[in-house]
Scaffold this motif. Structure first.
Motif, PDB file in Angstrom:
ATOM      1  N   GLN A   1      88.248  57.246  94.543  1.00  0.00           N
ATOM      2  CA  GLN A   1      89.855  56.739  95.172  1.00  0.00           C
ATOM      3  C   GLN A   1      91.006  57.579  94.719  1.00  0.00           C
ATOM      4  N   ARG A   2      90.964  57.666  93.458  1.00  0.00           N
ATOM      5  CA  ARG A   2      92.166  58.319  92.399  1.00  0.00           C
ATOM      6  C   ARG A   2      91.981  59.777  92.909  1.00  0.00           C
TER       7      ARG A   2
ATOM      8  N   SER B   1      96.910  61.040  88.921  1.00  0.00           N
ATOM      9  CA  SER B   1      95.829  60.421  89.859  1.00  0.00           C
ATOM     10  C   SER B   1      94.479  61.062  89.075  1.00  0.00           C
ATOM     11  N   PHE B   2      94.363  62.356  88.891  1.00  0.00           N
ATOM     12  CA  PHE B   2      93.023  62.674  88.131  1.00  0.00           C
ATOM     13  C   PHE B   2      93.143  62.138  86.846  1.00  0.00           C
ATOM     14  N   ARG B   3      94.267  62.103  86.150  1.00  0.00           N
ATOM     15  CA  ARG B   3      93.970  61.381  84.938  1.00  0.00           C
ATOM     16  C   ARG B   3      93.346  59.998  85.176  1.00  0.00           C
ATOM     17  N   ALA B   4      93.995  59.365  85.968  1.00  0.00           N
ATOM     18  CA  ALA B   4      93.744  57.977  86.142  1.00  0.00           C
ATOM     19  C   ALA B   4      92.143  57.859  86.467  1.00  0.00           C
ATOM     20  N   ALA B   5      91.808  58.816  87.219  1.00  0.00           N
ATOM     21  CA  ALA B   5      90.348  58.809  87.705  1.00  0.00           C
ATOM     22  C   ALA B   5      89.547  59.309  86.332  1.00  0.00           C
ATOM     23  N   SER B   6      89.727  59.934  85.714  1.00  0.00           N
ATOM     24  CA  SER B   6      89.000  60.191  84.310  1.00  0.00           C
ATOM     25  C   SER B   6      88.968  58.876  83.568  1.00  0.00           C
TER      26      SER B   6
ATOM     27  N   ASP C   1      83.841  65.165  88.267  1.00  0.00           N
ATOM     28  CA  ASP C   1      84.785  65.471  89.052  1.00  0.00           C
ATOM     29  C   ASP C   1      85.975  65.281  88.714  1.00  0.00           C
ATOM     30  N   ALA C   2      86.425  64.059  88.058  1.00  0.00           N
ATOM     31  CA  ALA C   2      87.669  63.624  87.717  1.00  0.00           C
ATOM     32  C   ALA C   2      87.951  64.721  86.516  1.00  0.00           C
ATOM     33  N   ALA C   3      87.238  65.085  85.669  1.00  0.00           N
ATOM     34  CA  ALA C   3      87.519  66.010  84.722  1.00  0.00           C
ATOM     35  C   ALA C   3      87.820  67.534  85.186  1.00  0.00           C
ATOM     36  N   LEU C   4      87.313  67.728  86.418  1.00  0.00           N
ATOM     37  CA  LEU C   4      87.110  69.164  86.963  1.00  0.00           C
ATOM     38  C   LEU C   4      88.615  69.033  87.786  1.00  0.00           C
TER      39      LEU C   4
ATOM     40  N   GLU D   1      77.383  59.148  91.949  1.00  0.00           N
ATOM     41  CA  GLU D   1      77.339  58.386  90.482  1.00  0.00           C
ATOM     42  C   GLU D   1      78.779  57.970  90.097  1.00  0.00           C
ATOM     43  N   ALA D   2      79.778  58.675  90.799  1.00  0.00           N
ATOM     44  CA  ALA D   2      81.344  58.047  90.264  1.00  0.00           C
ATOM     45  C   ALA D   2      81.622  56.795  90.835  1.00  0.00           C
ATOM     46  N   SER D   3      82.695  56.119  90.047  1.00  0.00           N
ATOM     47  CA  SER D   3      82.794  54.608  90.416  1.00  0.00           C
ATOM     48  C   SER D   3      83.811  54.716  91.659  1.00  0.00           C
ATOM     49  N   PRO D   4      83.911  53.592  92.516  1.00  0.00           N
ATOM     50  CA  PRO D   4      84.633  53.777  93.748  1.00  0.00           C
ATOM     51  C   PRO D   4      86.155  53.883  93.198  1.00  0.00           C
TER      52      PRO D   4
END
Length: 79
Positions: free
Chosen positions: A38-39, A58-63, A71-74, A31-34
């Motif tokens: 990647q981030r 990187s994780f904030r950018a993924a969010s 997953d980004a929030a986790l 479900e996550a965007s590519p």
């Protein structure tokens, strides 16, 4: 200094376990965007290398790239 290195190693090990579990959870990961995925992968590499600030960025950018990616929030919370 030794305690700090030990703690960092423990954090990296736990993160590796969480990362592997999330990556193996196919339906959620699909479900996550590519860009978000990647981030997250880049953030994982930073975290394992001990670059915690870079990992958090990187994780904030993924969010930001995919607000619906749990997953980004986790991983942002882990970092």
């Amino acid at each position: 200094m030794r305690v700090m290195a030990s703690r960092c190693s423990l954090v990296a090990q736990w993160f590796a376990v969480i990362f592997a579990a999330v990556m193996l959870a196919g339906p959620i990961a699909a479900e996550a965007s590519p860009e978000s995925r990647q981030r997250i992968v880049a953030g994982h590499a930073d975290l394992v290398a001990g670059r915690y600030e870079e990992a958090l960025r990187s994780f904030r950018a993924a969010s930001a790239a995919d607000a619906k990616d749990p997953d980004a929030a986790l991983f942002e919370g882990v970092a």
